[in-house]
Structures are given as structure tokens and as C-alpha cells.
Design a protein around this motif. Sequence first.
Motif: not given
Length: 272
Positions: A138-149, A151-162
Amino acid sequence: SVDAGMHREIVYLLSDSLIKLERGEDALAVVSSAAGANWVEGANLDQRRLQLKRAEILETLDRGEEAAAIVAGIAESPDRSAALLLVNYYQRQTRFEAMIPILRDALDATPSADEAALEVDLYFSLGMAYERTGKFSEADEAFREVLTREPEDDRTLNYLGYMWAERGERLDEALSLIERAVAIEPDNPAYVDSLGWAHYRLGNYDRARDSLEYAARLLPEDATILEHLGDLYVALEFPEKARELYRRAVARNDENVEGVRRKLSELGLGGS
């Protein structure tokens, strides 16, 4: 004179300091005095934020029923701004499960024109709440929703990658996401730590060392960074360096302190 915005921040900083000093009654007096002033007139969001600060203080004074009544009153509001205030309140209390229904309801509701921009923040908070409660898909899905809107949201890029790196999943993709975050904020210690940790997970120890040692210079007493660098030094067969870092991490008494003590014990170096 101090403008209204600065006055608000002074009230919050002072009340937070008093809470840390275990002077809850004094903190409550500061907030109560502000609530009676004219500096939040007409600003519903400021009123709600102040009410939640009062609820937070009441919790520290073991006046949970009064705090719950304040929170319930704000929860009746359907707007997204109130939802974000509530989830921040619960996040400060590490009550991540309580954040999820509030966020889901806020995202399901039709936003007003000035609330549409809050969708990214809502999805990010939802992803964090899911991750902290072990709901990783579910977290994966929510973070992907952020990046869809965004794509360069750095906090999400870091959180999902980590999150992926920590779980040993999609490591190449995790590294790519974190590299994008670091490109946006190259001196952010959390992002640099994530980069080093992804390289560590991939077995790229030299590159991991560069990043983790830099993260430790940026934020020398962060327990997570110290633990990660200690893990790397174990892999590089530098046990004395690992012992020093693990002991410093234990001294921070972070949420993973018992895990770090176990690592010390496994090295045969003691857990104190």
C-alpha cells in the motif's frame, strides 16, 4: 512589533520547549493565552493548529479525554487542510495507524479549488503511514501516486528508494530514485545516507563508504547514519571502527537501540 505569523511560531516554539522541560502546565498557559488573543481571528487553519497544540499538551498532562474531545471536533471537518493538521498531530505521537483513515477520507472527498494542491502531501503522508505500519504494498502504491503527480518530489524519491533498499527489493531502481533525490538536494544528510545504504545493499562498498562517511560528517550524531556506517565497517572488517559507531548510536537511544546493542553483542564487543 512582531507580526501575527511570527507571534504564532514563537508560541509554538515556546510551548514545545516547555513540554521538553516537563513544564506542561506552563505550556498550556502559553497556548491558552494565545487562544484568547486576536492574532488568529478569521484564520480557521490557525485556530485548528492551536487547538491541536493544546490537545498535545493535554496528553502530556494525562488529560486524554479533553485532548480527544478537541481532536474529535476537528475531525468532523471534511477539508484537506484539517486532515493534514490531524495527521501531523498523530505523527508526532507515532500513531501511524490512526493517520490512515483520515488520509483516505480526505483523498476520497472532492477538494475545493484551493485544496487540490494538497493531494501530493496527502498521498506522501499516506505512504509514510502505510510504511510505518508494515503495509508495504500500500505504501508503494501511495508513493507512486505522488510521483505520478510530481515526478521530482525529492522526499518521495528518497523515501520510496530507501524503503526498497531497506527491504532488499528492486535495488537498482531504489538506487536510481535516491540518486535523483540527491541530485536535487546533494547535502541532505538523510538522502546521502539513503544513497550509501543502497550502495551497501548492492555490495558497492567503496561507493557506500563515500556516501555514508559524508552523511556522518553532515549529521554526526544521527543514530541511523551511525548504525549504517557501523554496518559497513563490519563488512569492511574494521570492527574497532564499527564498535565506536555502534556505541555512539546506542547513546542516542533511538528506536532501534536494541538492534544496535545486538550488533555489538554479535561482534563480541559488549552492548554498553
